[in-house]
Scaffold this active site. Sequence first.
Site, PDB file in Angstrom:
ATOM      1  N   SER A 122      -3.629  10.384 -13.679  1.00 33.00           N
ATOM      2  CA  SER A 122      -3.579  10.626 -12.243  1.00 33.00           C
ATOM      3  C   SER A 122      -2.432   9.823 -11.640  1.00 33.00           C
ATOM      4  CB  SER A 122      -4.901  10.215 -11.588  1.00 33.00           C
ATOM      5  OG  SER A 122      -4.870  10.461 -10.194  1.00 33.00           O
ATOM      6  N   LYS A 183     -11.548  12.361 -16.045  1.00 30.42           N
ATOM      7  CA  LYS A 183     -10.489  12.914 -15.199  1.00 30.42           C
ATOM      8  C   LYS A 183     -10.943  14.219 -14.543  1.00 30.42           C
ATOM      9  CE  LYS A 183      -6.228  13.389 -13.596  1.00 30.42           C
ATOM     10  NZ  LYS A 183      -5.998  14.807 -13.342  1.00 30.42           N
ATOM     11  N   HIS A 186     -13.004  13.205 -11.670  1.00 26.11           N
ATOM     12  CA  HIS A 186     -12.045  12.658 -10.707  1.00 26.11           C
ATOM     13  C   HIS A 186     -11.428  13.780  -9.878  1.00 26.11           C
ATOM     14  CE1 HIS A 186      -7.725  12.028  -9.839  1.00 26.11           C
ATOM     15  NE2 HIS A 186      -7.979  10.739  -9.682  1.00 26.11           N
ATOM     16  N   ASN A 187     -11.005  14.856 -10.551  1.00 19.64           N
ATOM     17  CA  ASN A 187     -10.370  15.966  -9.840  1.00 19.64           C
ATOM     18  C   ASN A 187     -11.357  16.725  -8.964  1.00 19.64           C
ATOM     19  OD1 ASN A 187      -8.105  15.206 -11.260  1.00 19.64           O
ATOM     20  ND2 ASN A 187      -7.489  17.284 -11.731  1.00 19.64           N
ATOM     21  N   GLU A 190     -11.614  14.745  -5.933  1.00 17.61           N
ATOM     22  CA  GLU A 190     -10.367  14.953  -5.186  1.00 17.61           C
ATOM     23  C   GLU A 190     -10.431  16.238  -4.367  1.00 17.61           C
ATOM     24  OE1 GLU A 190      -6.406  16.562  -6.953  1.00 17.61           O
ATOM     25  OE2 GLU A 190      -6.428  14.401  -7.326  1.00 17.61           O
TER      26      GLU A 190
END
Length: 314
Positions: A122, A183, A186-187, A190
Amino acid sequence: MQIGFVGLGKMGGNMVHRIRRDSDHEVVAFDFDAAAVAKAVENGATGAGSLEELVQKLQAPRLVWIMVPAGDPTEQTVQRLAELMQTGDAIVDGGNSKWTDDKRRSAALEPKGIDYVDVGTSGGVWGIDVGYCMMVGGPERAVDRLAPILDVLAPPTNPDSVNAIGPRGWLRLGETGAGHYVKMVHNGIEYGLMQAYAEGFDLLDKCEYELEHAKIAHLWNQGSVIRSWLCELAARAFEADGDALEKIEGYTADSGEGRWTIEDATAHDVPTPVITASLYSRLYSRGNGDFAHRVLAALRNQFGGHAVKETPER
């Protein structure tokens, strides 16, 4: 130390530049775009004209970091490297692969004695200056070998910060797939954060007051509970394109990681209404759902006699 890099796009090219600029590590770089290779050479890397040449220029045990699009491009690159590399070498996937693909590739490489490391990366185009946050999965021995590269790519240590994992901007989270799994989540988060900012600014744009969005975004980053890097980027966007963002079409793509997050959340009976709604909003932004809206208008007309808006003649 020495590392090979395959894929020199916005992220990969910047990562090679950061490694060469901020360390003595040697990088051998390859991309199908000769101009991208030339740029990497300009930034201090050693160029390679093919995967074969890249592997030949690396000393055993080799480390090769892949930064190509997820799916077939990554799959084909891993398979070709597996044919060229030897026992003791390691392949690092820093793209946006699905964690289940990582596990499958790792299992396929194991009989060859080639380690596989997945790094959820990221930082976007800003990483070259501020560093990258890296979520790492894979065998400890391979991650330990990769650590000097991760240290260079990570953000600089803040001596005033205190946290549970130490000063590094990267962390080994577990065995193969763990990095890309974290990840992925995480996205998904986001997506939700971006959607909340977008809806908030939409309301500010429609209200009775003459408000300046860029100034509000800057204000919110001064001690506000909702201050964030995304809010800083919103301010930059409004300053660059004006409060109306008239130069930008309201079309938002997705990398697939939001979909994977929702899919796995459903498999674990974990409700994710915010992430799911934010993905659906992106789908609507592409003109999808128009037929559903027409059905809604037709039904409303049928049961209540409400007027419908006719489409203009073409």
